[in-house]
Design an enzyme around this catalytic site. Sequence first.
Site, PDB file in Angstrom:
ATOM      1  CE1 TYR A 144      -4.060  -1.909   0.081  1.00  0.00           C
ATOM      2  CE2 TYR A 144      -2.837  -3.296   1.602  1.00  0.00           C
ATOM      3  CZ  TYR A 144      -3.917  -3.095   0.776  1.00  0.00           C
ATOM      4  OH  TYR A 144      -4.855  -4.086   0.624  1.00  0.00           O
TER       5      TYR A 144
ATOM      6  CG  PHE B 180     -11.173  -2.090   9.724  1.00  0.00           C
ATOM      7  CD1 PHE B 180     -10.987  -1.634   8.425  1.00  0.00           C
ATOM      8  CD2 PHE B 180     -10.431  -1.526  10.742  1.00  0.00           C
ATOM      9  CE1 PHE B 180     -10.073  -0.614   8.161  1.00  0.00           C
ATOM     10  CE2 PHE B 180      -9.511  -0.516  10.493  1.00  0.00           C
ATOM     11  CZ  PHE B 180      -9.336  -0.069   9.207  1.00  0.00           C
TER      12      PHE B 180
END
Length: 404
Positions: free
Chosen positions: A126, A404
């Site tokens: 990322y 999450f």
Amino acid sequence: MNAEHDVHVLTDPADRRAAYEAFVRTLHRGPVQDAAWEAHGQSPDEHWLGVRGTDGELVGSAFSFPTRLTLPGAGRVDAAAVSAVGVRADHTRAGRLTALMRAQLTAARLRGDAVAVLRASEATIYGRFGYGIASRGDHVRVAARPQWRPEAPGPGRVRMLGAAEATKLLPDLQDRLAAARPGAITRNARWWRRAIDPAGTSASEYRGIAVHTGPDGDDGFAVWGVREGERFGTDEIVVHDLWSGSPSATSGLWRFLTAIDLSTGVVAWARPCDEDLDLMLADPRVHRITGRADDLWLRIVDVPTALGARAWGTGDPVVLRLHDPLFDDAGTWRLGPDGAVPAGGALPDLECGLESFAAAFLGDRAPSALATAGRWTEHVAGAAARADTLFAVPGPAPWSGTFF
């Protein structure tokens, strides 16, 4: 962009499930059973994106839900909590992930999100999209039934809850506790449903829930499971979620968990780096840090809003130039005790990309450490040290605490 790389907004439940199935396959899991999909849930505020292969089948996905992120100084900003990012193995290395990331961040900008946050499955993916590690956490193990130092904070009352009561109480309590911790995010109803009363294969797993009550009311909670030992009485308590709003709550919840019978100890993943349980124990060696890992990854989406919502320390101003790897340049900013203002064409004292800026934005790393490591460029001698005082804001260490 080639047609095969077009990103589609997914609103049809069947498409969303197909995208989620594609994502799960990238984790070497699946197929997704009906109960597991129902547990994942659907909500009108969720944002699903997908890319298709040449045959029209969904082969990549990216998902986000709206949240609020706490910044140093307790300001909060709207954020996109990103998950379910993946491209099927036979369609990787062809630009689909970049297309998904660009579309997702563009949509976040249009919605008014200041930042995007995620938990990274791989640490090398990322950074090229502007994400960087913004908080870290310690993996710990505490032996069962340790002795606590007599001067350690005294506990309040700890009581166990059932799923129904926990569903009513914990969301508001976590939201209140998260407001005081940089890096903490709010959670939606779907998240809580999966955490407290899950369906699918997780439904049969043991789950304990307890709340700590201090002089001013409920101020902490813990949710835990067990890792079965080789023989009866040798289970480990595994902490899934533990939040505390006071030293008494920290002490009380850990005393409770380590005192549970028929267990050999308590293990917890990615605890706050400033929890410091060893200082409360008579024998600090029964508290072992077994590893340290990245916690929350952060990518600034709206630079003026993000910088404006953060508190700043005292000290002389610095001029910082930021670079965005995907969009227009992030600009040059004058940072000082009174906030951040555009610096126009001023020559920068310091310079970095958004990936490296994330490490300092929530207070996890000092600018001088980043400059020493070559992650920031110092154009003016002493500028990084000046920036250290500006980025240092009193308060707890940054920590998300939400998977999450």
